[in-house]
Design an enzyme around this catalytic site. Structure first.
Site, PDB file in Angstrom:
ATOM      1  N   SER A  33       0.849  -1.200   0.000  1.00 46.74           N
ATOM      2  CA  SER A  33       0.000   0.000   0.000  1.00 46.74           C
ATOM      3  C   SER A  33       0.882   1.247   0.000  1.00 46.74           C
ATOM      4  O   SER A  33       0.373   2.350  -0.240  1.00 46.74           O
ATOM      5  CB  SER A  33      -0.934   0.000   1.214  1.00 46.74           C
ATOM      6  OG  SER A  33      -0.208  -0.202   2.411  1.00 46.74           O
ATOM      7  N   LYS A  47       4.873 -11.377   3.191  1.00 51.20           N
ATOM      8  CA  LYS A  47       3.445 -11.628   2.945  1.00 51.20           C
ATOM      9  C   LYS A  47       3.213 -11.682   1.442  1.00 51.20           C
ATOM     10  O   LYS A  47       3.825 -10.919   0.697  1.00 51.20           O
ATOM     11  CB  LYS A  47       2.580 -10.524   3.568  1.00 51.20           C
ATOM     12  CG  LYS A  47       1.085 -10.677   3.242  1.00 51.20           C
ATOM     13  CD  LYS A  47       0.210  -9.785   4.098  1.00 51.20           C
ATOM     14  CE  LYS A  47       0.053  -8.388   3.587  1.00 51.20           C
ATOM     15  NZ  LYS A  47      -0.529  -8.275   2.225  1.00 51.20           N
ATOM     16  N   GLU A 101      -8.945  -9.871   4.091  1.00 47.33           N
ATOM     17  CA  GLU A 101      -9.302  -8.477   3.772  1.00 47.33           C
ATOM     18  C   GLU A 101     -10.655  -8.385   3.071  1.00 47.33           C
ATOM     19  O   GLU A 101     -10.973  -9.184   2.187  1.00 47.33           O
ATOM     20  CB  GLU A 101      -8.219  -7.856   2.869  1.00 47.33           C
ATOM     21  CG  GLU A 101      -8.577  -6.421   2.459  1.00 47.33           C
ATOM     22  CD  GLU A 101      -7.425  -5.620   1.868  1.00 47.33           C
ATOM     23  OE1 GLU A 101      -6.290  -6.129   1.795  1.00 47.33           O
ATOM     24  OE2 GLU A 101      -7.685  -4.453   1.489  1.00 47.33           O
TER      25      GLU A 101
END
Ligand code: KIV
Length: 277
Positions: A50, A118, A187
């Site tokens: 992000s 991740k 998510e």
């Protein structure tokens, strides 16, 4: 002997063992400065891709590179002492083959010193997860709304709002858990589905837009601090930094313009007593 207590940094196993004992707290960070502020209060810090949107103003995470992740991952490691640091593998760095995923993951771990990586994807990524874990790389998985699939999903779409979608999500989460992931980010998933997913596996689920039934929570730091212009429904603003920053900059600009800054206390003067030989 040093009187300073040595602080042991958390590792992936510590996070895994927290399931069922206490909620896992995590936030993203991309800088040494913010990492050092949040470090005492979180269990792990995610250097999320992000950063492409937050730091670089990109519209999606797709253009983020391994080099960008390494630069910020290293900064976060330098700024933190006790939290596990997890670095995201960016789009294109792990999908081609388990071998190429290993090369990129190993490079990220060597060059940042982070404790885990991740990657996004459910059962399609299970083989890669197993390959990495067997070779010493702790993996946090990420299922549900996976932002790197923006183009194939047709946008950022909440998952599991129809009961018929649940079995695919369950297959995904079981596959990544069976493959050896120590934890999984869930998510943008409907609350009822997130509860079912959390109960279906032995590894902790870290929710973002997936209800308090998950074993832990993560938010993008800038979103919860009120720095981001628009945020998804699942974000609670715990601060209003944007307003604070704006107000401070207004005051700074005024002070420069009316010459009240820098004042005497911010100014160096001549040395008064220079001794001559
Ligand atoms: O990139 C990121 O910040 C993330 C979290 C939002 C889970 O993947």
């Amino acid at each position: 002997m040093s009187s300073q207590e040595t602080i042991r940094r958390r590792n992936a196993l510590d996070i895994f063992k927290m399931k069922g004992k206490r909620k896992i707290v995590s936030l993203t960070a991309y800088h040494a400065h913010t990492a050092s502020i949040i470090d005492p209060y979180v269990d792990f810090i995610l250097v999320g891709d992000s950063l492409g949107m937050v730091m670089h103003g990109l519209e999606t995470t797709i253009p983020v590179t391994v080099d960008m992740m390494i630069l910020q991952g290293h900064a976060v490691m330098r700024g933190s002492k006790q939290a596990l640091v997890v670095v995201d593998m960016p789009f294109g760095s792990y999908e081609k083959s388990p071998q190429s995923a290993f090369q990129n993951a190993a490079r990220i771990m060597k060059e940042t010193g982070c404790g885990a990586i991740k990657l996004e994807g459910g059962k399609l990524m299970a083989e890669t997860i197993r390959f990495l874990v067997d070779r010493g790389i702790p993996v946090m998985a990420h299922i549900g709304l996976t932002p790197q699939s923006f183009n194939t999903m047709g946008g950022f779409k909440i998952q599991g709002r129809e009961e018929r979608e649940w079995s695919a999500l369950e297959e995904d989460i079981k596959a990544v858990a069976d493959a050896g992931a120590f934890s999984v980010v869930v998510e943008g998933v409907a609350a009822q589905a997130a509860k079912l997913l959390t109960q279906a596996i032995e590894i902790p689920t870290i929710g973002i837009g997936a209800s308090s039934d998950c074993d832990g929570q993560i938010l993008v730091l800038e979103d919860m601090l009120g720095l981001s212009d628009s945020v998804p429904k699942f974000v609670r603003k715990f601060g209003d930094l944007k307003q604070h920053i704006e107000q401070s900059v207004i005051e700074y600009a005024d002070a420069v313009r009316d010459s009240s800054f820098p004042a005497a206390e911010h100014t160096y003067s001549m040395k008064k007593d220079i001794k001559s030989d």
